[in-house]
Motif scaffolding. Sequence first.
Motif, mmCIF file in Angstrom:
data_model
loop_
_atom_site.group_PDB
_atom_site.id
_atom_site.type_symbol
_atom_site.label_atom_id
_atom_site.label_comp_id
_atom_site.label_asym_id
_atom_site.label_seq_id
_atom_site.Cartn_x
_atom_site.Cartn_y
_atom_site.Cartn_z
ATOM 1 N N HIS A 7 0.859 -1.177 0.000
ATOM 2 C CA HIS A 7 0.000 0.000 0.000
ATOM 3 C C HIS A 7 0.894 1.226 0.000
ATOM 4 O O HIS A 7 2.080 1.145 0.307
ATOM 5 C CB HIS A 7 -1.013 0.008 1.148
ATOM 6 C CG HIS A 7 -0.448 0.320 2.490
ATOM 7 N ND1 HIS A 7 0.092 -0.636 3.318
ATOM 8 C CD2 HIS A 7 -0.336 1.497 3.155
ATOM 9 C CE1 HIS A 7 0.503 -0.068 4.440
ATOM 10 N NE2 HIS A 7 0.271 1.221 4.370
ATOM 11 N N THR A 38 -2.719 -0.721 -9.857
ATOM 12 C CA THR A 38 -2.868 0.685 -9.496
ATOM 13 C C THR A 38 -3.559 0.736 -8.152
ATOM 14 O O THR A 38 -4.528 -0.005 -7.917
ATOM 15 C CB THR A 38 -3.699 1.439 -10.550
ATOM 16 O OG1 THR A 38 -3.042 1.321 -11.815
ATOM 17 C CG2 THR A 38 -3.833 2.914 -10.201
ATOM 18 N N THR A 39 -3.068 1.594 -7.263
ATOM 19 C CA THR A 39 -3.664 1.666 -5.925
ATOM 20 C C THR A 39 -5.074 2.249 -5.980
ATOM 21 O O THR A 39 -5.375 3.126 -6.779
ATOM 22 C CB THR A 39 -2.793 2.501 -4.970
ATOM 23 O OG1 THR A 39 -2.624 3.808 -5.502
ATOM 24 C CG2 THR A 39 -1.441 1.845 -4.745
ATOM 25 N N ASN A 40 -5.921 1.757 -5.090
ATOM 26 C CA ASN A 40 -7.309 2.217 -5.008
ATOM 27 C C ASN A 40 -7.419 3.426 -4.062
ATOM 28 O O ASN A 40 -6.410 3.973 -3.628
ATOM 29 C CB ASN A 40 -8.228 1.067 -4.579
ATOM 30 C CG ASN A 40 -7.878 0.498 -3.222
ATOM 31 O OD1 ASN A 40 -7.277 1.150 -2.373
ATOM 32 N ND2 ASN A 40 -8.260 -0.757 -2.995
ATOM 33 N N GLY A 43 -5.314 3.486 -1.063
ATOM 34 C CA GLY A 43 -3.881 3.376 -1.265
ATOM 35 C C GLY A 43 -3.390 1.949 -1.389
ATOM 36 O O GLY A 43 -2.191 1.691 -1.383
ATOM 37 N N ARG A 44 -4.311 1.012 -1.511
ATOM 38 C CA ARG A 44 -3.959 -0.409 -1.597
ATOM 39 C C ARG A 44 -4.320 -0.942 -2.976
ATOM 40 O O ARG A 44 -5.137 -0.357 -3.678
ATOM 41 C CB ARG A 44 -4.723 -1.216 -0.548
ATOM 42 C CG ARG A 44 -4.387 -0.791 0.868
ATOM 43 C CD ARG A 44 -5.201 -1.561 1.908
ATOM 44 N NE ARG A 44 -4.889 -1.087 3.236
ATOM 45 C CZ ARG A 44 -3.861 -1.479 3.963
ATOM 46 N NH1 ARG A 44 -3.025 -2.382 3.486
ATOM 47 N NH2 ARG A 44 -3.644 -0.993 5.162
ATOM 48 N N CYS A 45 -3.733 -2.065 -3.319
ATOM 49 C CA CYS A 45 -4.124 -2.766 -4.540
ATOM 50 C C CYS A 45 -5.329 -3.636 -4.194
ATOM 51 O O CYS A 45 -5.425 -4.142 -3.086
ATOM 52 C CB CYS A 45 -2.967 -3.596 -5.063
ATOM 53 S SG CYS A 45 -1.531 -2.591 -5.479
#
Length: 116
Positions: A7, A38-40, A43-45
Amino acid sequence: MGRLTTHVLDTANGRPAAGVRVALYRGEDHNRVVAAATTNADGRCDEPILEGEDFAPGTYELIFHVGDYYRDAGRQGPEPAFLDVVVIRFGIADAHEHYHVPLLVSPFGYTTYRGS
């Protein structure tokens, strides 16, 4: 089986870094892309970067495109950016464990660690 997650936190603005492109490379020459995400908004995948049979001991590089993130957000300073692409090279010794490699980043510095 183990897995690899990540993240990204934008420490300059005190929030998760959404929209950061992340690529994972494997091997000694680090020229083989294994996965990309791409991070959501958090901020995580959305899924582990690597898991299952593909998750094997070895050396890896996570590449974070933080310069694009700050440019897209309108928060980038002078060009060229001080930090454009952050590369974290690390090793996986046990394919049965969870490896979490977070990135805490600002336009002028970053830190990482093995999380849980």
